[in-house]
Design a protein around this motif. Structure first.
Motif, PDB file in Angstrom:
ATOM      1  N   PRO A 103       4.173   8.876  -3.914  1.00  0.00           N
ATOM      2  CA  PRO A 103       4.662   9.268  -5.251  1.00  0.00           C
ATOM      3  C   PRO A 103       6.144   8.929  -5.457  1.00  0.00           C
ATOM      4  O   PRO A 103       6.558   8.485  -6.518  1.00  0.00           O
ATOM      5  N   GLU A 104       6.928   9.115  -4.386  1.00  0.00           N
ATOM      6  CA  GLU A 104       8.375   8.874  -4.487  1.00  0.00           C
ATOM      7  C   GLU A 104       8.674   7.418  -4.884  1.00  0.00           C
ATOM      8  O   GLU A 104       9.552   7.142  -5.697  1.00  0.00           O
ATOM      9  N   TYR A 105       7.915   6.479  -4.295  1.00  0.00           N
ATOM     10  CA  TYR A 105       8.107   5.057  -4.646  1.00  0.00           C
ATOM     11  C   TYR A 105       7.467   4.758  -5.999  1.00  0.00           C
ATOM     12  O   TYR A 105       8.017   4.039  -6.814  1.00  0.00           O
TER      13      TYR A 105
ATOM     14  N   LYS B 285       0.844  -1.208   0.000  1.00  0.00           N
ATOM     15  CA  LYS B 285       0.000   0.000   0.000  1.00  0.00           C
ATOM     16  C   LYS B 285       0.878   1.257   0.000  1.00  0.00           C
ATOM     17  O   LYS B 285       0.655   2.194  -0.762  1.00  0.00           O
ATOM     18  N   VAL B 286       1.913   1.259   0.845  1.00  0.00           N
ATOM     19  CA  VAL B 286       2.801   2.422   0.935  1.00  0.00           C
ATOM     20  C   VAL B 286       3.508   2.647  -0.407  1.00  0.00           C
ATOM     21  O   VAL B 286       3.625   3.777  -0.885  1.00  0.00           O
ATOM     22  N   MET B 287       3.948   1.537  -1.041  1.00  0.00           N
ATOM     23  CA  MET B 287       4.624   1.678  -2.335  1.00  0.00           C
ATOM     24  C   MET B 287       3.683   2.260  -3.387  1.00  0.00           C
ATOM     25  O   MET B 287       4.086   3.018  -4.264  1.00  0.00           O
ATOM     26  N   LEU B 288       2.399   1.904  -3.287  1.00  0.00           N
ATOM     27  CA  LEU B 288       1.441   2.357  -4.296  1.00  0.00           C
ATOM     28  C   LEU B 288       0.984   3.792  -4.071  1.00  0.00           C
ATOM     29  O   LEU B 288       0.675   4.512  -5.013  1.00  0.00           O
TER      30      LEU B 288
ATOM     31  N   CYS C  13      -6.239   0.731   1.390  1.00  0.00           N
ATOM     32  CA  CYS C  13      -5.952  -0.232   0.316  1.00  0.00           C
ATOM     33  C   CYS C  13      -6.975  -0.127  -0.819  1.00  0.00           C
ATOM     34  O   CYS C  13      -6.622  -0.143  -1.996  1.00  0.00           O
ATOM     35  N   ILE C  14      -8.252  -0.005  -0.446  1.00  0.00           N
ATOM     36  CA  ILE C  14      -9.302   0.076  -1.481  1.00  0.00           C
ATOM     37  C   ILE C  14      -9.158   1.392  -2.250  1.00  0.00           C
ATOM     38  O   ILE C  14      -9.299   1.436  -3.467  1.00  0.00           O
ATOM     39  N   LYS C  15      -8.820   2.455  -1.505  1.00  0.00           N
ATOM     40  CA  LYS C  15      -8.666   3.775  -2.131  1.00  0.00           C
ATOM     41  C   LYS C  15      -7.568   3.719  -3.206  1.00  0.00           C
ATOM     42  O   LYS C  15      -7.738   4.222  -4.319  1.00  0.00           O
ATOM     43  N   VAL C  16      -6.441   3.077  -2.863  1.00  0.00           N
ATOM     44  CA  VAL C  16      -5.330   2.959  -3.817  1.00  0.00           C
ATOM     45  C   VAL C  16      -5.787   2.236  -5.090  1.00  0.00           C
ATOM     46  O   VAL C  16      -5.448   2.627  -6.204  1.00  0.00           O
ATOM     47  N   LEU C  17      -6.595   1.179  -4.910  1.00  0.00           N
ATOM     48  CA  LEU C  17      -7.081   0.426  -6.077  1.00  0.00           C
ATOM     49  C   LEU C  17      -8.021   1.286  -6.913  1.00  0.00           C
ATOM     50  O   LEU C  17      -7.960   1.299  -8.136  1.00  0.00           O
TER      51      LEU C  17
END
Length: 299
Positions: free
Chosen positions: A213-215, A207-210, A259-263
């Motif tokens: 922005p830096e990752y 989740k953090v990687m997604l 997690c859902i927000k990232v998706l």
């Protein structure tokens, strides 16, 4: 990540399984089914030639479906070995993931394969139609005392097990969820947190990687992005099956909203399969304890 000496034995074992995963996906992607031949045979029950044509089209497909099913059993074994390595005392789950990065990567690769396999399977109704036709034809021939050569390859017991496997919306994920649940119930002396914390830590890393922005800017391809999303969804589903109250409750160590927000920030057609996996393959989504907000996000 390269395996250390301590990881090497398990790493090699998993590596041998993963080596076959790409050809399984290519085979599944190329699976066209025998829909037309089956329809022709059913519509013309007295035309022996059409019956034979349908049967000869279905048999090699059933052998292919058996190969996929047998691969799921190898995957199940591989996952058990990985979980043993990544959860054993005295290290914490985070220490394990740091010390055994090559094994953690293989775990991620298994999940990546699993979600890709199930996405392809979900979009292919021919699989179940072909298999049903196969079973009906076999039973009809039994009544007429005809033994067909293919039964040496796919006997009745094997056909029953394959039937249950393909009846699942996401058969490979179901296999892994069952394997994880089985692992936890078999290892009663191992605190359940060792397993659930390993899964929730992996979900958080993805989740953090997604969302950072830096990752994100380091991802060189769309495929890396998909890899990360599939792994995140995979560990959430395993966590939800193994954790007593699941991934959606307030006490869950996984930030489900995040997690859902990232998706949901991705193009809809790339994540629809993953959102469906969360909707239909999790165990606790419809529990009373799941917040209305999370349920609404997955509507």
């Amino acid at each position: 990540a390269q395996p250390t000496d301590g990881e090497r034995e398990v790493w090699n074992q998993i590596s041998a399984v993963l080596q076959d995963s790409e050809s399984m996906l290519a085979d599944l992607q190329a699976y066209k089914g025998a829909g037309q031949e089956i329809r022709d045979a059913i519509q013309n029950p007295n035309d022996i030639q059409l019956q034979e044509k349908a049967w000869n089209s279905v048999c090699p497909l059933v052998v292919r479906l058996k190969r996929f099913y047998e691969f799921s059993l190898r995957l199940e074994k591989a996952l058990q070995s990985l979980l043993e390595s990544l959860t054993c005392p005295p290290y914490t789950p985070t220490q394990h993931l740091e010390r055994e990065q090559a094994l953690a990567k293989e775990f991620a690769e298994i999940l990546h394969f699993t979600l890709r396999f199930d996405e392809l399977k979900m979009r292919n109704p021919a699989i179940q139609n072909d298999f049903s036709y196969y079973r009906r034809t076999i039973s009809r021939n039994r009544i007429n005392n005809m033994h067909l050569d293919i039964e040496n390859e796919v006997n009745n017991e094997m056909a029953n097990r394959m039937s249950l496997f393909y009846a699942e919306a996401t058969p490979m994920l179901k296999t892994l969820s069952n394997a994880t649940t089985h692992f936890v119930s078999e290892n009663k002396t191992l605190p359940i947190e060792n397993t659930t914390d390993c899964l929730s830590t992996m979900a958080s890393v993805c989740k953090v990687m997604l969302e950072t922005p830096e990752y994100r800017s380091r991802f060189t391809s769309e495929e890396t992005l998909m890899f990360c999303m599939r792994v995140m969804v995979g560990v959430i589903i395993l966590y939800d099956h193994v954790h007593p109250v699941g991934a959606f409750s307030k006490t869950s160590k996984i930030d489900m909203k995040g997690c859902i927000k990232v998706l949901k920030e991705q193009p809809p057609d790339t994540v629809e399969g993953l959102l469906n996996a969360l909707r239909f393959t999790t165990k606790h989504l419809n529990d009373e304890s799941t917040s209305k907000q999370i349920r609404a996000m997955l509507q």
